[in-house]
Design an enzyme around this catalytic site. Structure first.
Site, mmCIF file in Angstrom:
data_model
loop_
_atom_site.group_PDB
_atom_site.id
_atom_site.type_symbol
_atom_site.label_atom_id
_atom_site.label_comp_id
_atom_site.label_asym_id
_atom_site.label_seq_id
_atom_site.Cartn_x
_atom_site.Cartn_y
_atom_site.Cartn_z
ATOM 1 N N LYS A 125 -0.245 3.666 -2.643
ATOM 2 C CA LYS A 125 -1.280 4.694 -2.521
ATOM 3 C C LYS A 125 -0.699 6.099 -2.412
ATOM 4 O O LYS A 125 -1.410 7.085 -2.648
ATOM 5 C CB LYS A 125 -2.180 4.387 -1.319
ATOM 6 C CG LYS A 125 -2.990 3.111 -1.463
ATOM 7 C CD LYS A 125 -3.910 2.907 -0.274
ATOM 8 C CE LYS A 125 -4.765 1.653 -0.400
ATOM 9 N NZ LYS A 125 -4.010 0.410 -0.211
ATOM 10 N N SER A 164 0.798 -1.237 0.000
ATOM 11 C CA SER A 164 0.000 0.000 0.000
ATOM 12 C C SER A 164 0.826 1.280 0.000
ATOM 13 O O SER A 164 0.256 2.377 -0.016
ATOM 14 C CB SER A 164 -0.944 0.008 1.206
ATOM 15 O OG SER A 164 -2.014 -0.878 0.997
ATOM 16 N N SER A 205 -5.535 3.486 4.518
ATOM 17 C CA SER A 205 -5.159 2.537 3.458
ATOM 18 C C SER A 205 -6.366 1.776 2.921
ATOM 19 O O SER A 205 -6.292 0.571 2.688
ATOM 20 C CB SER A 205 -4.097 1.560 3.977
ATOM 21 O OG SER A 205 -3.261 1.122 2.941
#
Length: 365
Positions: free
Chosen positions: A135, A132, A189
């Site tokens: 992101k 993640s 997240s």
């Protein structure tokens, strides 16, 4: 007549005594019958409860499935054996590298943001899945496009994770603003939020991913590749060196700074309010002054963390990849902070500037 009366009275007394004897004998049995029935009923009730508990326990045991060598069998939780899937870093042998700080992350890089001085390096050129941390680039692309943050976007079936089948509190049909989705993606997240941001980008997902890779190349992230905006795919890969460049670029965006370091955020979904929290507990720690952060985890990547933080008067960019446990990445950050505060941070090199462990792309899990 007197004799007759005496004889009759005698027989009457006899009958009365017999009646009393019979009544005395019958009374305990009559009293015991309902008590016996009550005891039996209570026993049956207790047995029924035990049976239900046993059935529930048995049901729980049956619910545990263990896969071994392609076969699935049912075992009790105590006897269940869940195989541990090694990360790409473990497969590449990166965890054999030692360092004076005893970091649990196989990859680490600490840089002075103002002077570009490298304070600590450990396998910083190894290219690994980044989970993640992806992101962070998703946020950069969304903000650079200057799309309306108040535009309402709806979570669809296309946003449901079919890579890892991860859960989400944003059910299909949920409508939130682009700004709210960006907040949830960077702070907590949220995978469906990140995917929706890419899916609804002008030109669609393909255009969005192309923008991600173009931005990476523009920043000099030569070892980086993106295939989707959430980080669920292990094919999103980068190095600590490249991620430090991304953190420096993202830090220049005040929106990303604010959203990524937000401790909590609530969104209204229909008639309910959902409370979301940061995935990085250091954000709430008064010992830390964090300007930007992002966490990440999939089994192929291990536990990951990037941060910009002010320590002992210095603005530092820290990258930790492929850490052994969820808390150990935070522990590594604490070790670096205490080391910088205590020693003034003499540079540490582990693995050498040119050390690289290029891990081949894999789609297996």
């Amino acid at each position: 007549m007197s004799l007759f009366r005496t004889f009759g009275l005698h027989r009457l007394l006899q009958a009365f005594v017999v009646f009393l004897c019979l009544f005395a004998l019958a009374w305990p049995q009559a009293d015991a019958a309902p008590r016996k029935k009550k005891v039996v009923a209570e026993k049956r009730q207790a047995d029924s409860k035990d049976d239900r508990k046993t059935a529930a326990s048995s049901s729980k045991r049956r619910a545990v499935k263990v896969s071994v060598q392609g076969r699935t069998r049912i075992e009790t939780p105590r006897a269940a054996i869940i195989p541990v899937r090694p990360s790409f870093g473990q497969l590449a042998g990166l965890h054999t590298a030692e360092d004076p700080l005893d970091l649990k992350s196989s990859v680490a890089l600490v840089i002075d943001q103002d002077t570009d001085e490298v304070l600590l390096r450990k396998n910083e050129n190894a290219v690994l899945p980044i989970a993640s941390l992806t992101k962070l680039m998703t946020g950069v692309i969304v903000n650079e496009a200057q799309l309306p943050m108040d535009e309402m976007l709806t979570i669809t079936q296309d946003d449901v994770d079919t890579e890892k089948w991860s859960r989400s509190r944003l059910v299909v049909g949920t409508s939130l603003s682009r700004g709210e989705l960006l907040h949830l993606a960077l702070m907590s997240s949220e995978n469906r939020a990140a995917h929706a941001l890419g899916r609804t980008f002008p030109g669609g997902m393909a255009t969005f991913v192309s923008r991600m890779n173009a931005k990476a190349q523009a920043l000099g992230m030569k070892g980086t590749r993106y295939v989707e905006p959430t980080g669920l795919s292990p094919n999103n890969q980068s190095s600590a060196h490249d991620l430090a460049l991304l953190v420096g670029a993202a830090y220049r965006d005040p929106v990303i700074r604010d959203l990524s370091t937000s401790p909590a955020y609530a969104v209204d979904v229909g008639h309910r309010t959902l409370q979301f929290n940061t995935t990085n507990r250091l954000v709430k720690n008064p010992d830390w002054d964090i300007g930007l952060q992002k966490t990440g985890y999939i089994s192929e990547a291990g536990q990951c963390l990037v941060m910009q933080a002010s320590i002992a008067g210095r603005k530092l960019i820290m990258v930790f990849l492929d850490s052994a446990g969820k808390l150990s990445r935070l522990g590594d950050a604490e070790r670096v902070r205490k080391w910088v505060e205590a020693t003034g941070s003499s540079a540490i090199t582990v693995g050498g500037r040119g050390a690289a462990a290029l891990v081949p792309v894999s789609t297996t899990h």
